[in-house]
Design a protein around this motif. Structure first.
Motif, PDB file in Angstrom:
ATOM      1  N   THR A   1       0.809  -1.225   0.000  1.00 23.30           N
ATOM      2  CA  THR A   1       0.000   0.000   0.000  1.00 23.30           C
ATOM      3  C   THR A   1       0.838   1.270   0.000  1.00 23.30           C
ATOM      4  N   VAL A   2       2.085   1.177   0.457  1.00 21.53           N
ATOM      5  CA  VAL A   2       2.907   2.387   0.567  1.00 21.53           C
ATOM      6  C   VAL A   2       3.112   3.036  -0.801  1.00 21.53           C
ATOM      7  N   GLU A   3       3.154   2.239  -1.868  1.00 22.76           N
ATOM      8  CA  GLU A   3       3.380   2.789  -3.199  1.00 22.76           C
ATOM      9  C   GLU A   3       2.164   3.547  -3.737  1.00 22.76           C
ATOM     10  N   LEU A   4       1.021   3.384  -3.114  1.00 24.60           N
ATOM     11  CA  LEU A   4      -0.192   4.067  -3.569  1.00 24.60           C
ATOM     12  C   LEU A   4      -0.241   5.527  -3.116  1.00 24.60           C
ATOM     13  N   GLN A   5       0.702   5.924  -2.236  1.00 26.54           N
ATOM     14  CA  GLN A   5       0.665   7.272  -1.681  1.00 26.54           C
ATOM     15  C   GLN A   5       1.318   8.303  -2.599  1.00 26.54           C
ATOM     16  N   ALA A   6       2.172   7.840  -3.526  1.00 25.10           N
ATOM     17  CA  ALA A   6       2.939   8.770  -4.367  1.00 25.10           C
ATOM     18  C   ALA A   6       2.220   9.068  -5.681  1.00 25.10           C
TER      19      ALA A   6
ATOM     20  N   SER B   1       8.391   1.825  -2.076  1.00 26.02           N
ATOM     21  CA  SER B   1       8.151   0.398  -1.931  1.00 26.02           C
ATOM     22  C   SER B   1       9.465  -0.357  -1.740  1.00 26.02           C
ATOM     23  N   ALA B   2      10.501   0.039  -2.489  1.00 28.01           N
ATOM     24  CA  ALA B   2      11.809  -0.616  -2.377  1.00 28.01           C
ATOM     25  C   ALA B   2      12.426  -0.409  -0.993  1.00 28.01           C
ATOM     26  N   VAL B   3      12.331   0.816  -0.475  1.00 27.35           N
ATOM     27  CA  VAL B   3      12.900   1.099   0.842  1.00 27.35           C
ATOM     28  C   VAL B   3      12.204   0.269   1.925  1.00 27.35           C
ATOM     29  N   VAL B   4      10.874   0.280   1.934  1.00 26.57           N
ATOM     30  CA  VAL B   4      10.124  -0.443   2.965  1.00 26.57           C
ATOM     31  C   VAL B   4      10.345  -1.955   2.835  1.00 26.57           C
TER      32      VAL B   4
ATOM     33  N   THR C   1      12.787 -10.650  -3.405  1.00 31.32           N
ATOM     34  CA  THR C   1      11.758  -9.602  -3.447  1.00 31.32           C
ATOM     35  C   THR C   1      12.374  -8.221  -3.273  1.00 31.32           C
ATOM     36  N   ALA C   2      13.321  -8.110  -2.355  1.00 38.27           N
ATOM     37  CA  ALA C   2      13.979  -6.823  -2.120  1.00 38.27           C
ATOM     38  C   ALA C   2      14.837  -6.436  -3.316  1.00 38.27           C
TER      39      ALA C   2
ATOM     40  N   ALA D   1      13.400  -2.475  -9.883  1.00 40.06           N
ATOM     41  CA  ALA D   1      12.248  -1.772 -10.464  1.00 40.06           C
ATOM     42  C   ALA D   1      12.365  -0.268 -10.233  1.00 40.06           C
ATOM     43  N   TYR D   2      12.799   0.121  -9.038  1.00 41.02           N
ATOM     44  CA  TYR D   2      12.989   1.538  -8.736  1.00 41.02           C
ATOM     45  C   TYR D   2      14.057   2.154  -9.635  1.00 41.02           C
ATOM     46  N   LEU D   3      15.173   1.440  -9.818  1.00 45.34           N
ATOM     47  CA  LEU D   3      16.271   1.979 -10.619  1.00 45.34           C
ATOM     48  C   LEU D   3      15.877   2.149 -12.084  1.00 45.34           C
ATOM     49  N   ARG D   4      15.068   1.248 -12.582  1.00 47.63           N
ATOM     50  CA  ARG D   4      14.619   1.366 -13.972  1.00 47.63           C
ATOM     51  C   ARG D   4      13.771   2.613 -14.186  1.00 47.63           C
ATOM     52  N   MET D   5      13.071   3.055 -13.149  1.00 49.38           N
ATOM     53  CA  MET D   5      12.153   4.179 -13.278  1.00 49.38           C
ATOM     54  C   MET D   5      12.737   5.501 -12.791  1.00 49.38           C
ATOM     55  N   CYS D   6      13.795   5.437 -11.988  1.00 48.66           N
ATOM     56  CA  CYS D   6      14.356   6.655 -11.398  1.00 48.66           C
ATOM     57  C   CYS D   6      14.902   7.579 -12.484  1.00 48.66           C
ATOM     58  N   PRO D   7      14.526   8.856 -12.477  1.00 51.72           N
ATOM     59  CA  PRO D   7      14.969   9.781 -13.526  1.00 51.72           C
ATOM     60  C   PRO D   7      16.414  10.243 -13.359  1.00 51.72           C
ATOM     61  N   TYR D   8      17.032   9.912 -12.242  1.00 51.43           N
ATOM     62  CA  TYR D   8      18.404  10.350 -11.984  1.00 51.43           C
ATOM     63  C   TYR D   8      19.377   9.198 -12.227  1.00 51.43           C
ATOM     64  N   PRO D   9      20.531   9.484 -12.807  1.00 48.40           N
ATOM     65  CA  PRO D   9      21.495   8.414 -13.106  1.00 48.40           C
ATOM     66  C   PRO D   9      22.054   7.793 -11.825  1.00 48.40           C
ATOM     67  N   LYS D  10      22.368   6.528 -11.917  1.00 46.28           N
ATOM     68  CA  LYS D  10      22.956   5.818 -10.778  1.00 46.28           C
ATOM     69  C   LYS D  10      24.444   6.130 -10.725  1.00 46.28           C
ATOM     70  N   GLU D  11      24.853   6.868  -9.710  1.00 46.11           N
ATOM     71  CA  GLU D  11      26.261   7.231  -9.536  1.00 46.11           C
ATOM     72  C   GLU D  11      26.851   6.395  -8.399  1.00 46.11           C
ATOM     73  N   PRO D  12      28.032   5.804  -8.605  1.00 40.62           N
ATOM     74  CA  PRO D  12      28.605   4.905  -7.594  1.00 40.62           C
ATOM     75  C   PRO D  12      28.717   5.499  -6.194  1.00 40.62           C
ATOM     76  N   ASP D  13      29.108   6.779  -6.107  1.00 41.17           N
ATOM     77  CA  ASP D  13      29.342   7.398  -4.797  1.00 41.17           C
ATOM     78  C   ASP D  13      28.167   8.237  -4.301  1.00 41.17           C
ATOM     79  N   GLU D  14      27.071   8.240  -5.048  1.00 42.85           N
ATOM     80  CA  GLU D  14      25.888   9.000  -4.644  1.00 42.85           C
ATOM     81  C   GLU D  14      24.878   8.064  -3.978  1.00 42.85           C
ATOM     82  N   PRO D  15      23.929   8.628  -3.182  1.00 44.25           N
ATOM     83  CA  PRO D  15      22.921   7.777  -2.549  1.00 44.25           C
ATOM     84  C   PRO D  15      22.122   6.981  -3.566  1.00 44.25           C
TER      85      PRO D  15
END
Length: 304
Positions: free
Chosen positions: A132-137, A147-150, A194-195, A201-215
């Motif tokens: 249900t947490v993903e329904l809030q955004a 959803s990934a964090v929880v 599952t995790a 799934a989050y990374l595929r949708m995230c609009p920001y590039p995955k940087e090794p030293d970034e969060p």
């Protein structure tokens, strides 16, 4: 105000705790606050800033006065016990350094209090929280992120700080994660499929590039995701599901441990997975399990 000499030795003790005990910064801040309060009281109690000499002569009556003062200003038994523990640790170190007798302080009894048991969610409630947490955004990538964090909190037993401390270099998540927890204590945590899938799934949708030293987990504007954002979305979710206020990010970690134990998990293994320094901390979950068993028994057993 405490004297410069006391300020100096307090700073050196905190440095000692940081270097030798590996205490976390939040813990050190709590120690500093507790001991500063104690020293400030004793300085006034003894008639002003007079250096280390009055502190070395603290007696049983002085300790009773301090504890009465703390209770009088509304400090609870649990908080006072924590403050006394910090004071004893500081005083033991100071006595060894300065060569005085610390018995009056070290023999002071801690106030009794009822230890709080962890408040886990039922298995179906934990699952409902993730679903249900993903329904809030409003934005799909934010929903996938939350959803990934929880899922990591519940599926791997991570603290919120540990989940949000993951870097881009940690993804895609491996079969096991090397997590650095409280006090820089390192542990190995298995990652369930599952995790891993939720993070992918989050990374595929995230609009920001995955940087090794970034969060790994980004806020809406691209900065690091704050714990407050997850706390807020979980609060909205628990209201929607009718769950209690105890359904927090940390409750997902509690749920991970409790459900593992109920499924026959070994207490020592769970201690390692959670990164608890002491087995006694993990043993709180056995009390939770017993308490829930008695609840079921009370409901099922016919009353006389």
């Amino acid at each position: 105000m405490i004297s410069p000499a006391l300020t100096d030795v307090l700073g050196k003790w905190l440095d000692h705790q940081r270097a030798l005990s590996g205490a976390a910064e939040n813990t050190l801040k709590a120690y500093q606050t507790d001991v500063l309060g104690f020293l400030s009281f004793m300085t006034q109690h003894n008639g002003g800033a007079q250096g280390l000499a009055p502190i070395a002569k603290i007696g049983v009556r002085d300790m009773r006065s301090w504890m009465a003062h703390e209770r009088g200003r509304g400090v609870g038994a649990r908080s006072l016990a924590r403050s006394l523990s910090a004071v004893k640790s500081f005083y033991r170190w100071l006595a060894e350094r300065e060569g005085f007798e610390p018995t009056a302080v070290l023999s002071t009894r801690s106030p009794k209090f009822q230890k709080k048991l962890p408040r886990p969610l039922a298995e179906d409630a934990a699952t409902a929280m993730i679903e249900t947490v993903e329904l809030q955004a409003r934005e799909p990538w934010v929903a996938a992120r939350d959803s990934a964090v929880v899922t990591l909190l519940y599926g791997c037993g991570l603290r919120i700080s540990e989940a949000l401390g993951l870097k881009g270099a940690d993804a895609p998540l491996p079969a096991v994660l090397r997590i650095t927890g409280k006090g820089d204590k390192e542990r190995i945590v298995p990652v369930i499929d599952t995790a891993r899938d939720a993070v992918d799934a989050y990374l595929r949708m995230c609009p920001y590039p995955k940087e090794p030293d970034e969060p790994l987990f980004r806020a809406v504007r691209g900065g690091p995701l704050s714990p407050r954002a997850i706390q807020k979305v979980m609060a909205q979710t628990r209201m929607q599901l009718g769950l209690p206020a105890t359904a927090t990010p940390h409750a997902m970690r509690h749920s991970f441990a409790t459900h593992l134990l109920a499924a026959g998990g070994d207490l020592r293994a769970i201690q390692e997975l959670l990164g608890h320094a002491s087995l006694s901390t993990t043993q709180a979950y056995t009390a939770v399990d017993a308490a829930r068993l008695m609840e079921v028994y009370d409901k099922a057993h016919p009353k006389a």
